[in-house]
Design a protein around this motif. Sequence first.
Motif, mmCIF file in Angstrom:
data_model
loop_
_atom_site.group_PDB
_atom_site.id
_atom_site.type_symbol
_atom_site.label_atom_id
_atom_site.label_comp_id
_atom_site.label_asym_id
_atom_site.label_seq_id
_atom_site.Cartn_x
_atom_site.Cartn_y
_atom_site.Cartn_z
ATOM 1 N N VAL A 173 32.818 32.926 48.238
ATOM 2 C CA VAL A 173 32.684 34.354 47.976
ATOM 3 C C VAL A 173 31.238 34.793 48.168
ATOM 4 C CG1 VAL A 173 34.592 34.327 46.312
ATOM 5 C CG2 VAL A 173 32.222 34.136 45.494
ATOM 6 N N PHE A 174 31.061 36.094 48.379
ATOM 7 C CA PHE A 174 29.746 36.723 48.446
ATOM 8 C C PHE A 174 29.641 37.654 47.245
ATOM 9 C CE2 PHE A 174 27.226 40.397 50.373
ATOM 10 C CZ PHE A 174 25.989 39.820 50.063
ATOM 11 N N ARG A 175 28.792 37.274 46.273
ATOM 12 C CA ARG A 175 28.660 38.047 45.031
ATOM 13 C C ARG A 175 27.652 39.187 45.246
ATOM 14 N NH1 ARG A 175 30.341 34.654 40.385
ATOM 15 N NH2 ARG A 175 30.964 32.601 41.164
ATOM 16 N N PHE A 176 28.083 40.216 45.945
ATOM 17 C CA PHE A 176 27.140 41.263 46.351
ATOM 18 C C PHE A 176 26.592 42.049 45.165
ATOM 19 C CE2 PHE A 176 31.393 43.129 46.858
ATOM 20 C CZ PHE A 176 31.276 44.323 46.162
ATOM 21 N N ALA A 177 27.384 42.227 44.113
ATOM 22 C CA ALA A 177 26.908 43.027 42.982
ATOM 23 C C ALA A 177 25.745 42.365 42.253
ATOM 24 C CB ALA A 177 28.048 43.294 42.009
ATOM 25 N N SER A 178 25.735 41.061 42.203
ATOM 26 C CA SER A 178 24.645 40.368 41.518
ATOM 27 C C SER A 178 23.514 39.966 42.462
ATOM 28 C CB SER A 178 25.179 39.118 40.801
ATOM 29 O OG SER A 178 25.772 38.218 41.726
ATOM 30 N N ARG A 179 23.799 39.834 43.757
ATOM 31 C CA ARG A 179 22.788 39.334 44.688
ATOM 32 C C ARG A 179 21.981 40.422 45.386
ATOM 33 N NH1 ARG A 179 24.903 34.945 48.803
ATOM 34 N NH2 ARG A 179 22.756 35.295 49.466
ATOM 35 N N LEU A 180 22.596 41.555 45.667
ATOM 36 C CA LEU A 180 21.893 42.575 46.451
ATOM 37 C C LEU A 180 20.956 43.405 45.588
ATOM 38 C CD1 LEU A 180 24.592 43.966 48.930
ATOM 39 C CD2 LEU A 180 22.762 42.337 49.371
ATOM 40 N N ARG A 181 19.738 43.588 46.085
ATOM 41 C CA ARG A 181 18.750 44.395 45.382
ATOM 42 C C ARG A 181 18.319 45.610 46.212
ATOM 43 N NH1 ARG A 181 20.503 41.791 42.005
ATOM 44 N NH2 ARG A 181 19.518 40.300 40.583
ATOM 45 N N PRO A 195 37.608 51.839 58.006
ATOM 46 C CA PRO A 195 38.220 53.160 57.776
ATOM 47 C C PRO A 195 39.193 53.193 56.600
ATOM 48 C CG PRO A 195 38.154 52.668 60.126
ATOM 49 C CD PRO A 195 37.719 51.419 59.420
ATOM 50 N N LEU A 196 39.991 52.144 56.438
ATOM 51 C CA LEU A 196 40.953 52.126 55.332
ATOM 52 C C LEU A 196 40.230 52.137 53.992
ATOM 53 C CD1 LEU A 196 43.932 51.938 54.474
ATOM 54 C CD2 LEU A 196 43.668 49.450 54.456
ATOM 55 N N LEU A 197 39.183 51.321 53.865
ATOM 56 C CA LEU A 197 38.420 51.276 52.618
ATOM 57 C C LEU A 197 37.711 52.607 52.385
ATOM 58 C CD1 LEU A 197 37.264 49.890 50.154
ATOM 59 C CD2 LEU A 197 35.566 48.782 51.637
ATOM 60 N N ARG A 198 37.189 53.199 53.435
ATOM 61 C CA ARG A 198 36.519 54.494 53.304
ATOM 62 C C ARG A 198 37.479 55.529 52.716
ATOM 63 N NH1 ARG A 198 33.986 54.489 58.230
ATOM 64 N NH2 ARG A 198 35.635 55.653 59.246
ATOM 65 N N THR A 199 38.719 55.489 53.156
ATOM 66 C CA THR A 199 39.703 56.443 52.634
ATOM 67 C C THR A 199 40.022 56.154 51.173
ATOM 68 O OG1 THR A 199 40.652 56.585 54.858
ATOM 69 C CG2 THR A 199 41.943 57.516 53.067
ATOM 70 N N TYR A 200 40.187 54.881 50.829
ATOM 71 C CA TYR A 200 40.369 54.511 49.418
ATOM 72 C C TYR A 200 39.263 55.111 48.558
ATOM 73 C CZ TYR A 200 43.960 50.720 49.175
ATOM 74 O OH TYR A 200 45.115 49.995 49.132
ATOM 75 N N LEU A 201 38.020 54.938 48.997
ATOM 76 C CA LEU A 201 36.872 55.385 48.206
ATOM 77 C C LEU A 201 36.848 56.909 48.072
ATOM 78 C CD1 LEU A 201 34.109 53.005 49.625
ATOM 79 C CD2 LEU A 201 35.572 52.667 47.612
ATOM 80 N N MET A 202 37.220 57.607 49.134
ATOM 81 C CA MET A 202 37.283 59.071 49.086
ATOM 82 C C MET A 202 38.296 59.550 48.055
ATOM 83 S SD MET A 202 37.105 59.923 53.174
ATOM 84 C CE MET A 202 37.813 61.542 52.932
ATOM 85 N N MET A 203 39.318 58.723 47.803
ATOM 86 C CA MET A 203 40.354 59.080 46.838
ATOM 87 C C MET A 203 39.970 58.698 45.407
ATOM 88 S SD MET A 203 42.648 60.524 48.637
ATOM 89 C CE MET A 203 42.682 60.728 50.423
ATOM 90 N N GLY A 204 38.831 58.030 45.246
ATOM 91 C CA GLY A 204 38.422 57.589 43.919
ATOM 92 C C GLY A 204 38.691 56.111 43.671
ATOM 93 N N GLY A 205 38.931 55.355 44.727
ATOM 94 C CA GLY A 205 39.199 53.933 44.586
ATOM 95 C C GLY A 205 37.962 53.142 44.194
ATOM 96 N N TRP A 206 38.175 51.904 43.747
ATOM 97 C CA TRP A 206 37.087 51.023 43.319
ATOM 98 C C TRP A 206 37.330 49.616 43.858
ATOM 99 C CZ3 TRP A 206 40.066 47.637 40.779
ATOM 100 C CH2 TRP A 206 41.141 48.102 40.004
ATOM 101 N N VAL A 207 36.279 48.786 43.789
ATOM 102 C CA VAL A 207 36.361 47.449 44.389
ATOM 103 C C VAL A 207 35.873 46.374 43.419
ATOM 104 C CG1 VAL A 207 36.000 48.372 46.717
ATOM 105 C CG2 VAL A 207 34.031 47.558 45.392
ATOM 106 N N SER A 208 36.192 45.123 43.773
ATOM 107 C CA SER A 208 35.686 43.966 43.041
ATOM 108 C C SER A 208 34.178 43.853 43.240
ATOM 109 C CB SER A 208 36.379 42.693 43.536
ATOM 110 O OG SER A 208 36.292 42.584 44.952
ATOM 111 N N ASP A 209 33.533 43.042 42.396
ATOM 112 C CA ASP A 209 32.082 42.882 42.501
ATOM 113 C C ASP A 209 31.674 41.773 43.459
ATOM 114 O OD1 ASP A 209 32.809 40.648 41.062
ATOM 115 O OD2 ASP A 209 31.591 41.112 39.290
ATOM 116 N N HIS A 210 32.645 41.213 44.170
ATOM 117 C CA HIS A 210 32.386 40.148 45.144
ATOM 118 C C HIS A 210 33.372 40.281 46.295
ATOM 119 C CE1 HIS A 210 35.628 38.599 42.585
ATOM 120 N NE2 HIS A 210 35.973 37.806 43.592
ATOM 121 N N ALA A 211 32.978 39.732 47.436
ATOM 122 C CA ALA A 211 33.854 39.698 48.614
ATOM 123 C C ALA A 211 34.297 38.260 48.850
ATOM 124 C CB ALA A 211 33.114 40.217 49.835
#
Length: 244
Positions: A173-181, A195-211
């Motif tokens: 996994v890539f723990r972007f929430a803890s690693r990126l500054r 594009p699919l994720l962009r649409t989710y976010l426009m609707m108020g969607g949220w994501v995990s803290d890692h990929a």
Amino acid sequence: MAVLLCKGRYRARLAQSPRDVADAQKLRTLAFGTGQTDQDAFDPVCAHILVEDTQAGHRLVCCFRMLTMRDGTEIGRSYSAQYYDLSALEGFDGRMVEMGRFCIHPDWKDPDILRVAWGAMTAYIDQNGIEMLFGCSSFAGTETDDYLDAFAILKHRHLAPKRWLPRVKAPDVFRFASRLRRRPDAKKAMLRMPPLLRTYLMMGGWVSDHAVVDRHMNTLHVFTGLEIGAIPPARKRLLRAVAG
């Protein structure tokens, strides 16, 4: 034929036969470039939605599948649960649906296809009384350097509420929430956002803290959730206008 909606040259409908599902698998194989046929044990238990171009001989141009659950107690049987610890979502008290294997034919670039797909998804959600939509949103390739601005903006603006936050389960996994500054460049971030994720976010969607780094599918993916009740009213009206 279970037609969900018709808009312009496109028609979205539910798969009605093994041949329909096989056609969806062929499109997925082409779009994902996996070589061998893209099929798994989830296909027989999902509803498959097909978007066809009626001006091109009803050519299949987009597809995705939906796995419906009565509430969070069933989330362990989802595709996403293979990659994320979703125990926090077991307490979700409402009908849920996992949307997966979303793809658009690589030769079709019309943005209306994505709009019709979301309209069909909205119709399905309304017809089945769904309160949460979730799934894995994928970035092409497994190199994180290509998407640092996108991951940074996910960290700063779109992380899941703590009560629903998925925990790490996959080995890579890539723990972007803890690693990126870094401070994200919003323009670069949205250009690199799927594009699919962009649409989710426009609707108020949220994501995990890692990929999750999925080398089999050659993707990086984040768990993505969308509580239907939290969609901004203007966005909801727009979706329902398409769905109607």
